[in-house]
Scaffold this active site. Structure first.
Site, short mmCIF file in Angstrom:
data_model
loop_
_atom_site.label_atom_id
_atom_site.label_comp_id
_atom_site.label_asym_id
_atom_site.label_seq_id
_atom_site.Cartn_x
_atom_site.Cartn_y
_atom_site.Cartn_z
N LYS A 21 19.75 10.34 0.41
CA LYS A 21 19.41 8.93 0.63
C LYS A 21 20.40 8.27 1.58
O LYS A 21 20.02 7.57 2.53
CB LYS A 21 19.39 8.17 -0.69
CG LYS A 21 19.07 6.68 -0.54
CD LYS A 21 19.71 5.84 -1.61
CE LYS A 21 21.19 5.62 -1.35
NZ LYS A 21 21.80 4.63 -2.28
N CYS A 70 9.64 -5.43 -9.85
CA CYS A 70 9.40 -4.18 -10.57
C CYS A 70 10.71 -3.65 -11.15
O CYS A 70 11.23 -2.61 -10.74
CB CYS A 70 8.76 -3.16 -9.64
SG CYS A 70 7.97 -1.77 -10.49
#
Length: 297
Positions: free
Chosen positions: A205, A275
């Site tokens: 990442k 979320c």
């Protein structure tokens, strides 16, 4: 009597052969065919069927249409993406003000800027953006360069980056990575994902984000815990994935490449505001009727 019969038979056979020879091979074959009856169907010449993707007339691939394998994609993903863009239109999540692209000093040389981007990404693992931004501010105040970090003792470096997650391990990784950058890259950072992930404390990442922010190159989808969680909740993976790296592989199989650079910031902010990992705000989410996870709550 037998001798006479044999003589006549031989004479008739010889006459028949002489007649066939005078007719030639084609005529004799026709005559022979007419002289016998056959119940077999006439054989047709074998014809080779050319498949669409085969070459024709000696030209490789001429006029050929390649076979297209259908690519799986999640149901309603375009509408889900449009809804998330609408919910994120204000750009007011922590990542929008405190992400890696906001943590470096724009007044320093480009190679130092890239180094600061990489360090901010290393600090951000398992750490909130606000905490990472605070640590970067303290480091920049002392002069955040490869040479300065290598001259800083571990205790002082730890105090500067505390309370980022796993700060003791990150002190070690920052020192090791800085030494490698000084020795092999002249104080700059590598230009490829493969070289970046080879550095201590740098994962996929971080590498993909470093390529995007520091070098302006979209090398892949940067998947952190937010992107991993949301992709699985929305059903954006063909099957449930167990790790961010597996999620990255699953997303890159179907998501159009022109969207790869957008997805991380978009979903990270969505994960910070709506979320959430625990008690997501499904009632106010525009995807509540389209999200498999919301329907299951």
């Amino acid at each position: 009597m037998r001798a006479v019969t044999r003589s006549r038979s031989r004479a008739l056979a010889a006459a028949s052969r002489a007649e066939a020879a005078s007719l030639g091979p084609l005529s004799s074959g026709v005559a022979a065919a007419e002289g016998r009856k056959s119940h077999r169907p006439a054989k047709r010449p074998w014809k080779r069927l050319r498949v669409a993707y085969e070459a024709s007339n000696g030209e490789e691939g001429a006029g050929a249409e390649p076979l297209r394998v259908p690519v799986w994609e999640p149901q309603n993903w375009q509408q889900q993406l449009a809804n998330i863009r609408t919910m994120r239109s204000q750009k007011d999540a922590p990542v929008d003000q405190l992400g890696a692209e906001h943590c470096y000093d724009p007044s320093v040389p480009p190679e130092v800027q890239r180094y600061q981007v990489l360090l901010s990404l290393m600090l951000s693992s398992q750490t909130k953006d606000q905490v990472t931004a605070g640590a970067m501010k303290r480091l920049r105040a002392r002069g955040l360069t490869v040479d300065n970090i290598l001259q800083t003792d571990d205790s002082t470096l730890g105090q500067l980056i505390y309370p980022v997650g796993f700060w003791r391990s990150k002190v070690k990784f920052i020192k090791q990575t800085s030494a490698i950058l000084q020795q092999r890259y002249g104080g700059d950072i590598p230009t490829s994902v493969a070289e970046l992930v080879a550095l201590p404390g740098v994962g996929p990442k971080m590498a993909h984000l470093a390529m995007a922010v520091a070098w302006g190159t979209v090398s892949g989808i940067a998947v952190d815990t937010h992107v991993h969680r949301i992709a699985n909740r929305l059903g954006w993976t063909k099957r449930a994935t167990k790790s961010p790296e597996k999620t990255r592989e699953a997303l890159e199989e179907w998501l159009p490449r022109e969207l790869w650079g957008e997805i991380n910031g978009l979903l990270v902010g969505f994960g910070q505001q709506t979320c959430l990992p625990v008690h997501p705000h499904c009632q106010t989410c525009l995807n509540r009727a389209l999200c498999p996870a919301a329907r299951g709550l």
